[in-house]
Motif scaffolding. Structure first.
Motif, PDB file in Angstrom:
ATOM      1  N   CYS A  54       0.825  -1.219   0.000  1.00  0.00           N
ATOM      2  CA  CYS A  54       0.000   0.000   0.000  1.00  0.00           C
ATOM      3  C   CYS A  54       0.855   1.264   0.000  1.00  0.00           C
ATOM      4  N   TRP A  55       1.950   1.260   0.736  1.00  0.00           N
ATOM      5  CA  TRP A  55       2.823   2.440   0.713  1.00  0.00           C
ATOM      6  C   TRP A  55       3.488   2.593  -0.656  1.00  0.00           C
ATOM      7  N   ALA A  56       3.796   1.475  -1.286  1.00  0.00           N
ATOM      8  CA  ALA A  56       4.373   1.552  -2.631  1.00  0.00           C
ATOM      9  C   ALA A  56       3.354   2.131  -3.618  1.00  0.00           C
ATOM     10  N   ILE A  57       2.108   1.692  -3.493  1.00  0.00           N
ATOM     11  CA  ILE A  57       1.054   2.240  -4.363  1.00  0.00           C
ATOM     12  C   ILE A  57       0.896   3.742  -4.106  1.00  0.00           C
ATOM     13  N   ALA A  58       0.870   4.107  -2.803  1.00  0.00           N
ATOM     14  CA  ALA A  58       0.703   5.524  -2.457  1.00  0.00           C
ATOM     15  C   ALA A  58       1.855   6.364  -3.015  1.00  0.00           C
ATOM     16  N   GLY A  59       3.068   5.829  -2.891  1.00  0.00           N
ATOM     17  CA  GLY A  59       4.242   6.580  -3.348  1.00  0.00           C
ATOM     18  C   GLY A  59       4.237   6.796  -4.849  1.00  0.00           C
ATOM     19  N   LEU A  60       3.916   5.748  -5.581  1.00  0.00           N
ATOM     20  CA  LEU A  60       3.929   5.861  -7.038  1.00  0.00           C
ATOM     21  C   LEU A  60       2.712   6.648  -7.542  1.00  0.00           C
ATOM     22  N   ALA A  96       7.901   7.332  -0.616  1.00  0.00           N
ATOM     23  CA  ALA A  96       8.875   6.404  -1.198  1.00  0.00           C
ATOM     24  C   ALA A  96       9.794   5.837  -0.115  1.00  0.00           C
ATOM     25  N   ALA A  97      10.258   6.713   0.772  1.00  0.00           N
ATOM     26  CA  ALA A  97      11.172   6.274   1.832  1.00  0.00           C
ATOM     27  C   ALA A  97      10.484   5.289   2.770  1.00  0.00           C
ATOM     28  N   ILE A  98       9.242   5.550   3.112  1.00  0.00           N
ATOM     29  CA  ILE A  98       8.516   4.646   4.012  1.00  0.00           C
ATOM     30  C   ILE A  98       8.339   3.274   3.358  1.00  0.00           C
TER      31      ILE A  98
END
Lengths: 213, 164
Positions: free
Chosen positions: A75-81, A162-164
């Motif tokens: 989910c964090w990867a989706i949010a970042g991208l 991205a960092a998270i």
């Protein structure tokens, strides 16, 4: 310059844009590359915790805990991208990301009284904290590069996401590669997420403001 | 937009012309008559040009377009200093009845707390400096800046919620 002149200027000598890579394909590539990189580095510098295969396969709180960690990562990867593409998924990824991260962290806090596994020193890695920081950096930089190739409306926020996302990968990986003990996990595996996000945020802030001057 | 992404200049010019009208109508509807309206339209068009490679032809253009426009509008609002935003309009005495609050922008401003609304109106619409606003409100300059920041953030949240 009036708007008509601006439109004429923008539409003259128009170059075709590069081929469009679907969002989910880019996401899958980043996840695959980052997970394989971090996993490979961890295995290169030390074994997995003895007995972890059985702990993962059996239905248990530990395997559920790992699932929430993996869900938080995705989910964090989706949010970042998504944050680098205007108007794409503005709400649900970040809400899910916080929710899964919160649930995952809650497991460790509850673990002070009722841990998912019996705490022990088995599998302790001497430099797990340093490894978490170091292994997080390349995936962070890769996602920031992918973001910059798009159009993040808020580059500072996007870089923090991205960092998270990147720092969660070694944190989850250390659950199977290092000792299991809630305090050790929070201090050495999870805390780097906060530190990296803060550091990247500060660096992004400085870069953005210096570039505007 | 798909044709524009392939480099079709005529299609792109027609698209930008239509988008400019759409953006202007949207900003007039949300913010009323503003001096910086044309600037915001142009900045939005430039951003659309820079971001055109991120548009997915399989999706509706509206969420993509208005995410950019809202961002540019908030950005310009933040950057306004003592310039007057509302053309030909200056309120010498903020206590007098203000037709601004009855306009479309009043819907957004009405959603702010009174402290935040006062700070945004003084600094962004009536053209007072932070120091002048602080004197009028009887607070420090730091407090004014915080209130303005929070007020604009609330406006941004309200605008973003329109996309849902």
């Amino acid at each position: 310059m009036n708007t008509r002149d601006l439109i004429d200027s923008l539409s003259s000598d128009l170059q075709p844009v590069p081929g469009f890579w679907p969002f989910w394909s880019v996401l899958a590539l980043w996840l695959a590359a980052s997970v394989f990189y971090v996993g490979g580095m961890i295995l290169l510098f030390g074994p997995l915790r003895p007995g972890v295969e059985a702990q993962l396969v059996m239905p248990s709180r530990f395997s559920v805990e790992m699932l929430f960690g993996a869900a938080a990562l995705v989910c964090w990867a989706i949010a970042g991208l998504a944050d680098s593409i205007p108007g794409l998924y503005p709400r649900w990824p970040i809400r899910l990301a916080w929710m899964f991260l919160g649930i995952w962290l809650l497991h460790f806090i509850v673990g002070f009284v009722s841990p998912s596994l019996e705490p022990s020193m088995v599998g302790k890695r001497d430099h797990c904290s340093s490894e978490a920081y170091i292994y997080s950096l390349p995936p962070t930089l890769l996602m920031i590069w992918l973001q910059r190739r798009r159009f993040p409306l808020n580059p500072l926020r996007a870089s923090i996401y991205a960092a998270i996302a990147a720092a969660i990968i070694p944190a989850v990986a250390m659950q199977v590669a290092c000792m299991y003990e809630p305090t050790h996990i929070l201090v050495n595996h999870v805390f780097p997420i906060l530190v990296l996000a803060t550091g990247v945020g500060i660096a992004a802030f400085l870069i953005i403001h210096l570039s505007r001057k | 937009m798909s044709q524009a992404q392939r480099g079709d200049e005529d299609s792109y010019a027609r698209l930008l012309t239509e988008l400019a009208e759409m953006i202007k109508a949207y900003l007039l509807n949300r913010f009323g008559r503003l001096e910086m309206l044309d600037d915001c339209v142009q900045e939005s068009l430039i951003a659309i040009h820079q971001a055109r490679h991120t548009y997915d032809p399989g999706r509706s253009i509206r969420p993509w377009l208005f995410a950019i426009v809202r961002h540019k509008m908030i950005d310009m609002l933040r950057r306004q200093r003592s310039e007057q935003l509302l053309a030909g309009y200056r309120q010498e005495s903020p206590s007098e009845p203000d037709p601004l609050l009855e306009s479309n922008i009043g819907v957004l401003l009405g959603a702010l707390s009174s402290d935040h609304r006062e700070a945004v109106l003084l600094t962004k619409y009536w053209g007072f400096s932070v120091r002048e606003s602080a004197d009028r409100l009887g607070v420090s300059e730091g407090v004014v800046k915080v209130r303005v920041h929070r007020g604009i953030r609330k406006i941004r949240t309200l605008l973003e919620s329109e996309s849902l």
